[in-house]
Enzyme design. Structure first.
Site, PDB file in Angstrom:
ATOM      1  N   ASP A  97       0.781  -1.240   0.000  1.00  0.00           N
ATOM      2  CA  ASP A  97       0.000   0.000   0.000  1.00  0.00           C
ATOM      3  C   ASP A  97       0.809   1.284   0.000  1.00  0.00           C
ATOM      4  OD1 ASP A  97       1.110   0.030   2.513  1.00  0.00           O
ATOM      5  OD2 ASP A  97      -0.761  -0.264   3.603  1.00  0.00           O
TER       6      ASP A  97
ATOM      7  N   GLU B 113      -0.142  -9.110  -1.220  1.00  0.00           N
ATOM      8  CA  GLU B 113      -0.798  -8.565  -0.011  1.00  0.00           C
ATOM      9  C   GLU B 113      -2.001  -7.698  -0.417  1.00  0.00           C
ATOM     10  OE1 GLU B 113       0.479  -5.504   3.051  1.00  0.00           O
ATOM     11  OE2 GLU B 113       1.377  -7.271   3.961  1.00  0.00           O
TER      12      GLU B 113
ATOM     13  N   GLU C  10      -2.310   5.174   2.766  1.00  0.00           N
ATOM     14  CA  GLU C  10      -2.184   3.777   2.345  1.00  0.00           C
ATOM     15  C   GLU C  10      -3.515   3.112   1.975  1.00  0.00           C
ATOM     16  OE1 GLU C  10      -0.673   5.110   4.973  1.00  0.00           O
ATOM     17  OE2 GLU C  10       1.471   4.795   4.668  1.00  0.00           O
TER      18      GLU C  10
ATOM     19  N   HIS D  35       5.642   5.294  12.928  1.00  0.00           N
ATOM     20  CA  HIS D  35       5.990   6.183  11.807  1.00  0.00           C
ATOM     21  C   HIS D  35       4.801   6.749  11.053  1.00  0.00           C
ATOM     22  CE1 HIS D  35       4.848   3.344   8.641  1.00  0.00           C
ATOM     23  NE2 HIS D  35       5.274   2.410   9.446  1.00  0.00           N
TER      24      HIS D  35
ATOM     25  N   ARG E 136       1.927   8.494   9.010  1.00  0.00           N
ATOM     26  CA  ARG E 136       1.714   9.908   8.694  1.00  0.00           C
ATOM     27  C   ARG E 136       0.547  10.499   9.470  1.00  0.00           C
ATOM     28  NH1 ARG E 136       4.063  12.145   3.596  1.00  0.00           N
ATOM     29  NH2 ARG E 136       5.712  10.642   3.181  1.00  0.00           N
TER      30      ARG E 136
ATOM     31  N   HIS F 182      12.350   5.546  13.384  1.00  0.00           N
ATOM     32  CA  HIS F 182      12.208   5.691  11.927  1.00  0.00           C
ATOM     33  C   HIS F 182      12.921   6.967  11.475  1.00  0.00           C
ATOM     34  CE1 HIS F 182      10.127   6.022   8.036  1.00  0.00           C
ATOM     35  NE2 HIS F 182       9.665   4.794   8.220  1.00  0.00           N
TER      36      HIS F 182
HETATM   37  C1  UD1 Z   1       6.496   4.877   3.925  1.00  0.00           C
HETATM   38  C2  UD1 Z   1       5.128   4.459   3.413  1.00  0.00           C
HETATM   39  C3  UD1 Z   1       4.367   3.701   4.479  1.00  0.00           C
HETATM   40  C4  UD1 Z   1       5.187   2.574   5.061  1.00  0.00           C
HETATM   41  C5  UD1 Z   1       6.509   3.129   5.545  1.00  0.00           C
HETATM   42  C6  UD1 Z   1       7.366   2.008   6.068  1.00  0.00           C
HETATM   43  C7  UD1 Z   1       4.020   5.933   1.810  1.00  0.00           C
HETATM   44  C8  UD1 Z   1       3.185   7.113   1.620  1.00  0.00           C
HETATM   45  N1  UD1 Z   1       4.354   5.632   3.065  1.00  0.00           N
HETATM   46  O1  UD1 Z   1       6.298   5.860   4.943  1.00  0.00           O
HETATM   47  O2  UD1 Z   1       3.187   3.157   3.894  1.00  0.00           O
HETATM   48  O3  UD1 Z   1       4.469   2.001   6.112  1.00  0.00           O
HETATM   49  O4  UD1 Z   1       7.181   3.762   4.462  1.00  0.00           O
HETATM   50  O5  UD1 Z   1       8.430   2.485   6.808  1.00  0.00           O
HETATM   51  O6  UD1 Z   1       4.396   5.286   0.879  1.00  0.00           O
HETATM   52  N2  UD1 Z   1      13.806   8.454   5.292  1.00  0.00           N
HETATM   53  C9  UD1 Z   1      15.202   8.395   5.314  1.00  0.00           C
HETATM   54  N3  UD1 Z   1      15.805   7.194   5.020  1.00  0.00           N
HETATM   55  C10 UD1 Z   1      15.114   6.072   4.737  1.00  0.00           C
HETATM   56  C11 UD1 Z   1      13.704   6.137   4.763  1.00  0.00           C
HETATM   57  C12 UD1 Z   1      13.068   7.340   5.021  1.00  0.00           C
HETATM   58  O7  UD1 Z   1      15.876   9.385   5.561  1.00  0.00           O
HETATM   59  O8  UD1 Z   1      15.723   5.031   4.480  1.00  0.00           O
HETATM   60  C13 UD1 Z   1      13.150   9.759   5.570  1.00  0.00           C
HETATM   61  C14 UD1 Z   1      13.305  10.727   4.399  1.00  0.00           C
HETATM   62  O9  UD1 Z   1      13.435  12.034   4.882  1.00  0.00           O
HETATM   63  C15 UD1 Z   1      11.967  10.553   3.667  1.00  0.00           C
HETATM   64  C16 UD1 Z   1      11.035  10.379   4.839  1.00  0.00           C
HETATM   65  O10 UD1 Z   1      11.751   9.558   5.745  1.00  0.00           O
HETATM   66  O11 UD1 Z   1      11.641  11.647   2.834  1.00  0.00           O
HETATM   67  C17 UD1 Z   1       9.681   9.814   4.533  1.00  0.00           C
HETATM   68  O12 UD1 Z   1       9.755   8.633   3.751  1.00  0.00           O
HETATM   69  P1  UD1 Z   1       8.428   8.115   2.967  1.00  0.00           P
HETATM   70  O13 UD1 Z   1       8.755   6.847   2.285  1.00  0.00           O
HETATM   71  O14 UD1 Z   1       7.872   9.210   2.147  1.00  0.00           O
HETATM   72  O15 UD1 Z   1       7.395   7.886   4.114  1.00  0.00           O
HETATM   73  P2  UD1 Z   1       7.411   6.900   5.335  1.00  0.00           P
HETATM   74  O16 UD1 Z   1       6.869   7.689   6.452  1.00  0.00           O
HETATM   75  O17 UD1 Z   1       8.721   6.227   5.469  1.00  0.00           O
HETATM   76  N1  UDP Z   2      11.860  -3.594  11.027  1.00  0.00           N
HETATM   77  C1  UDP Z   2      13.252  -3.694  10.882  1.00  0.00           C
HETATM   78  N2  UDP Z   2      14.056  -2.830  11.589  1.00  0.00           N
HETATM   79  C2  UDP Z   2      13.551  -1.888  12.427  1.00  0.00           C
HETATM   80  C3  UDP Z   2      12.132  -1.799  12.570  1.00  0.00           C
HETATM   81  C4  UDP Z   2      11.323  -2.661  11.837  1.00  0.00           C
HETATM   82  O1  UDP Z   2      13.742  -4.527  10.123  1.00  0.00           O
HETATM   83  O2  UDP Z   2      14.327  -1.130  13.035  1.00  0.00           O
HETATM   84  C5  UDP Z   2      10.984  -4.479  10.224  1.00  0.00           C
HETATM   85  C6  UDP Z   2       9.893  -5.223  10.952  1.00  0.00           C
HETATM   86  O3  UDP Z   2      10.328  -6.505  11.367  1.00  0.00           O
HETATM   87  C7  UDP Z   2       8.789  -5.317   9.888  1.00  0.00           C
HETATM   88  C8  UDP Z   2       9.008  -4.096   9.032  1.00  0.00           C
HETATM   89  O4  UDP Z   2      10.300  -3.614   9.311  1.00  0.00           O
HETATM   90  O5  UDP Z   2       8.964  -6.453   9.051  1.00  0.00           O
HETATM   91  C9  UDP Z   2       7.967  -3.047   9.338  1.00  0.00           C
HETATM   92  O6  UDP Z   2       8.289  -1.854   8.697  1.00  0.00           O
HETATM   93  P1  UDP Z   2       7.551  -0.486   8.992  1.00  0.00           P
HETATM   94  O7  UDP Z   2       7.001  -0.509  10.375  1.00  0.00           O
HETATM   95  O8  UDP Z   2       8.502   0.586   8.628  1.00  0.00           O
HETATM   96  O9  UDP Z   2       6.397  -0.441   7.899  1.00  0.00           O
HETATM   97  P2  UDP Z   2       4.891  -1.013   7.870  1.00  0.00           P
HETATM   98  O10 UDP Z   2       4.937  -2.468   8.123  1.00  0.00           O
HETATM   99  O11 UDP Z   2       4.104  -0.243   8.876  1.00  0.00           O
HETATM  100  O12 UDP Z   2       4.432  -0.680   6.488  1.00  0.00           O
END
Ligand code: UD1
Ligand code: UDP
Length: 375
Positions: free
Chosen positions: A98, A120, A134, A216, A218, A249
């Protein structure tokens, strides 16, 4: 002629849940040519997963920007995929779950003429603002997809109710269980060493009960995270016999309130996101887990860990129905009171900590490959 697969993902959870599918397709190289494309919607958190699962992307779009917004990310994914789809010309494109990567890649794949396979599929809260964005991403992907791989009968039924033909839906279990089993097997091998697991072992006090936290979403940014952090501070202060570990995160909207409010609390350990095997190890050692994560809600029941979910609604009702997951929202008082109850009331704790596995038996990926082989 071999079928051509393009597997597209971009964030940490998609990578964890798609890695075993990539591996399963690679075992079947006589039937398929399979390539990996990462949008790199995440960077460090994605690369950690690629390393652990030993995956090398064929295409790396390298799109992540600090504090990125949904508008430009969506546009960049769709535009950036055009030349990749035109070069490789996949028959089947696989997307997961999603995220913005999922939704935008499914649109691009549809434009290219490839068949879209949604892994999924069919999870719904029926509230388009939670999880945001999502719920809408998943519905849009569901309406584009040609084939739907649902983790449970509940998610299949959601798709049937949207008039999707049952012949295009397969209930597989969730590939997260395949990933968890891969991880447990790899970690158990004598040659395996993970620096990050050793690092967290060094931080923790073995005499204190462990509470593992992640968050994490939004829709929780802003006041939601302030409430969550205040609750964690109170839990830590009222329960000195426990320790909280929180891999924070990398989203700046999460990092700021968490470090501002919690950095000086002695029994709270704030750490960077950690490798998948280290996180699995932490889950296995936890007394309880507090999270808003989707994936953690699926993994924890199969490890027998109670989970308090900091959301008002979930698209994963199976573990709530079974009693191991409880929704507490982002209300500080509720987070504190349910945590204290789990810490102090054994009957309540035991009722939430039985082992069960609503998300399958680790054969989701082989079922998907078999289904595609027969098309
Ligand atoms: C995204 C997904 C969410 C998922 C989550 C898992 C969308 C809208 N959201 O949210 O569904 O549950 O990932 O974690 O697709 N950033 C870093 N390094 C990284 C990752 C993120 O610096 O490796 C920071 C960056 O500033 C980035 C921000 O996090 O711009 C947001 O990342 P983004 O993928 O847009 O949203 P998430 O909140 O991570
Ligand atoms: N996870 C990880 N390292 C971390 C935190 C989470 O590998 O520090 C793994 C966790 O086991 C799960 C996945 O990341 O499989 C969940 O990711 P996240 O919570 O970012 O996204 P969501 O599942 O909510 O989309």
């Amino acid at each position: 002629m071999k079928k051509k697969n393009l597997i597209i993902f971009g964030t940490r959870p998609e990578a964890i849940k798609m890695a075993p599918l990539v591996k399963e397709f690679l075992i079947n190289q006589d039937k398929f040519t399979t390539k990996i494309c990462i949008t790199a919607q995440h960077r460090e958190m994605l690369d950690q997963v690629l390393d652990f699962f030993e995956l090398t992307p064929d295409f790396d779009m390298d799109l992540m920007r600090p504090n990125q917004n949904l508008f430009s990310l969506t546009a960049d994914i769709i535009t950036g995929l055009k030349p990749i789809l035109e070069e490789f010309k996949p028959d089947y494109v696989y997307v997961h779950g999603d995220t913005t990567t999922t939704m935008a890649a499914s649109i691009a794949a549809f434009y290219s003429g490839a068949k879209v396979c949604h892994v999924e599929a069919g999870l719904r809260t029926f509230n388009k603002r939670a999880p945001f964005p999502e719920e809408v991403n998943r519905s849009v992907t569901g309406s584009i997809a040609d084939y739907h791989f649902s983790p449970t009968e509940t998610s299949k039924n959601n798709l049937l109710n949207e008039n999707i033909s049952s012949k295009n839906i397969l209930v597989t279990g969730n590939t997260v269980i395949d990933a968890l089993q891969y991880s447990i097997t790899k970690v158990s091998s004598a040659s395996f060493q993970d620096q990050e697991t050793e690092l967290v072992k060094g931080i923790l006090n073995p005499k204190k009960r462990l509470i593992l936290v992640t968050g994490h979403r939004r829709e929780n940014h802003g006041q939601g995270f302030i409430n969550i952090c205040n609750a964690l501070k109170q839990i830590a202060s009222e329960n000195q016999d426990t320790q909280i570990i929180y891999p924070v995160h990398l989203n700046p909207n999460v990092q700021k309130p968490v470090y501002d409010i919690l950095k000086d609390v002695s029994n709270i350990h704030l750490i960077n996101p950690i490798s998948y095997p280290a996180f699995v190890w932490l889950m296995s050692k936890s007394y309880l887990i507090i999270t808003d994560s989707g994936g953690v809600q699926e993994e924890a029941p199969s490890l027998g860990k109670p989970v308090l979910v900091m959301r008002d609604t979930t698209e994963r009702p199976e573990a709530v129905d079974a009693g191991t997951v409880l929704l507490v929202g982002t209300n500080s008082e509720k987070i504190v009171s349910k945590t204290n109850k789990l810490l102090n009331d054994n009957v309540f704790y035991n009722s939430m900590s039985m082992l069960h596995n609503p998300y399958g038996d680790g054969t989701a990926c082989s079922k998907i490959v078999e289904f595609i082989s027969k098309l």
